[in-house]
Design an enzyme around this catalytic site. Structure first.
Site, PDB file in Angstrom:
ATOM      1  N   GLN A 191      -4.653  -1.620   9.806  1.00 43.61           N
ATOM      2  CA  GLN A 191      -4.481  -2.933   9.178  1.00 43.61           C
ATOM      3  C   GLN A 191      -5.043  -4.027  10.092  1.00 43.61           C
ATOM      4  O   GLN A 191      -4.669  -4.112  11.262  1.00 43.61           O
ATOM      5  CB  GLN A 191      -2.982  -3.177   8.889  1.00 43.61           C
ATOM      6  CG  GLN A 191      -2.686  -4.448   8.134  1.00 43.61           C
ATOM      7  CD  GLN A 191      -3.253  -4.458   6.717  1.00 43.61           C
ATOM      8  OE1 GLN A 191      -3.246  -3.465   6.023  1.00 43.61           O
ATOM      9  NE2 GLN A 191      -3.769  -5.607   6.306  1.00 43.61           N
ATOM     10  N   LYS A 250       0.847  -1.198   0.000  1.00 47.76           N
ATOM     11  CA  LYS A 250       0.000   0.000   0.000  1.00 47.76           C
ATOM     12  C   LYS A 250       0.882   1.247   0.000  1.00 47.76           C
ATOM     13  O   LYS A 250       0.635   2.206  -0.725  1.00 47.76           O
ATOM     14  CB  LYS A 250      -0.929   0.000   1.233  1.00 47.76           C
ATOM     15  CG  LYS A 250      -2.024  -1.052   1.142  1.00 47.76           C
ATOM     16  CD  LYS A 250      -2.745  -1.268   2.466  1.00 47.76           C
ATOM     17  CE  LYS A 250      -3.688  -2.459   2.368  1.00 47.76           C
ATOM     18  NZ  LYS A 250      -4.289  -2.834   3.652  1.00 47.76           N
ATOM     19  N   ASP A 264     -11.320   2.714   4.645  1.00 48.59           N
ATOM     20  CA  ASP A 264     -11.742   1.330   4.420  1.00 48.59           C
ATOM     21  C   ASP A 264     -13.269   1.184   4.391  1.00 48.59           C
ATOM     22  O   ASP A 264     -13.783   0.114   4.061  1.00 48.59           O
ATOM     23  CB  ASP A 264     -11.179   0.429   5.533  1.00 48.59           C
ATOM     24  CG  ASP A 264     -10.004  -0.405   5.056  1.00 48.59           C
ATOM     25  OD1 ASP A 264      -9.849  -0.581   3.842  1.00 48.59           O
ATOM     26  OD2 ASP A 264      -9.239  -0.884   5.923  1.00 48.59           O
TER      27      ASP A 264
END
Ligand code: NAP
Length: 281
Positions: free
Chosen positions: A92, A48, A115
Site C-alpha cells: 500500500q 480490499k 498492482d
C-alpha cells in the site's frame, strides 16, 4: 449525456470473479502490506480485504510499524515471493519517506506484482505487450471505455496528469488502442486550449473541480480519476461535474465512476496471476 456507471460495471466484474472462485478448491490469495498508521491507507486496505473475502479470494493483511527498515520490508517481500500459497503481493502506497518505494516494488516478483508497478510490468505496458498485471486504476478506465463501447481508435485522448501509477500507463494503454495521446501536467502551457481539443479527456490531478466547462469540447467523453476531500469530508472529483456534464457524450461521476473500478481490477488481477502461476493463462 450518458453517465458511466462504475459501480454497476464493477459489480459485474465481482460477480464474474465470484462465480469462478466458487468452483476452485484452492482459492487465489493476495497479501497486502501496510506500513504505519495513515488513516486513508487503512481504509483502502480494509476495503480490499473485505472485498477479497466477498469474492472468494483469501486476503492476508500484514501490518508494519512506521519505523520498519528497508531491509526488513524487503525481506518480508522475499518471503512472500517464495510462499506458494500467495499469488499476489500489494504494498500500500505511499510509504513513509525513509523507505525507497522504487526498490521495494522492484523486489516483488513480476508474476506476483498485482498492482503492475514493477518495472518489468510497466515496461511491457509501455511497449504494448501483455504484462502479468496492469495498474488497476488505468485498467479500470479502459474497462469502462470498453463496457460503454467507446473505441479510442483515431480519437484524440488528452490526459491531465503524468503519474506513474495512473496517467503514464493509461497513456500507453490508450496508445495501444490507437488513440492519439497528449499528456499534460502542471507545467503545460495553454492547458485549456489543449484539453478542449480532446475527444476523450481524462483528468487525474487530485485538484478538485479544476476542469470547468470551457476545458471541454462539445460531445467529448470525460473521465474523472481525481478524488479529493474538502474540509467537511465531502468527496470531489477533478471535474466540475454540474457544469461540464451537459456538454459531454459520456462522463464518469465521483464517487461511483473510476474509483468504483479500482478494487474490481485488483481482484481481477489477483485471479489472473493465480491462473498464470498455474499455467491456465
Ligand atoms: P499525482 O501523482 O499527485 O499526480 C498528479 C498529476 O497532476 C501530476 O502529474 C501533476 O503535474 C498534475 N497536476 C496537478 N495539478 C495540476 C494542474 N493544476 N494542472 C495540470 N496538471 C496538474 O496523482 P495520481 O496518483 O496520478 O492521482 C491523481 C488523482 O487520482 C488523485 O486525486 C488520486 O486520489 C486519484 N486516484 C484515484 C484512484 C481511484 O481509484 N479512482 C486511484 C489512484 C489515484 P506535475 O507532474 O507537473 O506535478
Amino acid at each position: 449525456m450518458i453517465l458511466i456507471d462504475g459501480k454497476t460495471t464493477a459489480k459485474k466484474v465481482f460477480d464474474k470473479i465470484k462465480t469462478e472462485t466458487e468452483n476452485l478448491e484452492k482459492k487465489p490469495a493476495i497479501a497486502v502490506i501496510i506500513v504505519g498508521n495513515d488513516p486513508a491507507s487503512k481504509i483502502y486496505v480494509n476495503r480490499k480485504h473485505k472485498k477479497a473475502k466477498e469474492v472468494g479470494i483469501n486476503s492476508l493483511v500484514i501490518e508494519f510499524d512506521e519505523n520498519i527498515s528497508q531491509e526488513e520490508l524487503e525481506s518480508k517481500i522475499n518471503e512472500l515471493n517464495n510462499d506458494d500459497s500467495i499469488n499476489a503481493i500489494l504494498v500500500q502506497l505511499p510509504l513513509p519517506k525513509h523507505l525507497n518505494t522504487y526498490r521495494i516494488i522492484e523486489k516483488i516478483l513480476p508474476i506476483k506484482d498485482v498492482d503492475g508497478f514493477h518495472p518489468e510490468n510497466a515496461g511491457k505496458i509501455n511497449i504494448g505487450i501483455e504484462a502479468y498485471a496492469a495498474p488497476c486504476t488505468p485498467l479500470g478506465v479502459m474497462t469502462l471505455l470498453d463496457e460503454y463501447k467507446i473505441n479510442p481508435e483515431g480519437k484524440h485522448a488528452v490526459i491531465i496528469g503524468r503519474s506513474n501509477i495512473v496517467s503514464k500507463p493509461l497513456a500507453s494503454m490508450l496508445l495501444s488502442k490507437n488513440a492519439t495521446v497528449t499528456i499534460c501536467h502542471s507545467k503545460t502551457q495553454n492547458l485549456k486550449e489543449i484539453a478542449s481539443t480532446a475527444d476523450i479527456l481524462v483528468v487525474a490531478t487530485g485538484k478538485a473541480n479544476i476542469v470547468t466547462s470551457d476545458y471541454v469540447k462539445q460531445g467529448a467523453v470525460v473521465i474523472d480519476v481525481g478524488i479529493s476531500r474538502d474540509k467537511d469530508g465531502k468527496i470531489h472529483g477533478d471535474v466540475d461535474f454540474d457544469n461540464v456534464a451537459e456538454k459531454t457524450s459520456y462522463i464518469t461521476p465521483v464517487p461511483g465512476g473510476v474509483g468504483a473500478m479500482t478494487i474490481a481490477m485488483l481482484m481481477q488481477n489477483t485471479l489472473r496471476l493465480y491462473k498464470i502461476q498455474r499455467g491456465q493463462k
